[in-house]
Design a protein around this motif. Sequence first.
Motif: not given
Length: 115
Positions: A10, A89, A110, A112, A114
């Motif tokens: 993230l 993403t 993954q 992401t 944000s």
Amino acid sequence: VQLQASGGGLVQPGGSLRLSCAASGSISGSKIMGWYRQAPGKQRELVASVNVVGSTNYADSAKGRFTISRDNVKNTMYLQMNSLKPEDTGVYYCNSISWGNEVVWGQGTQVTVSS
């Protein structure tokens, strides 16, 4: 050869991540290696690729922000991603195409973006 992708996570918009794709064996037999992204509800798409002599190709969305590289000694491919945007993403997969046109995929990592 098996591929293991890592380095996702993230990150806030504008941030950076470095993805790695480690091969279980020599990648000298990989004529092309690439990173693909699959966003939710969308098809998997090519982000960047690099051939055995280091020539690179980028999706328009990645040009100027992402850098793909491969280390034939460490048997690892990298994707340096800077100035990340929410639209970056997705799950990032690495792949390898051998001289015999065998395609191998890694398991995905993954990413992401944000706030």
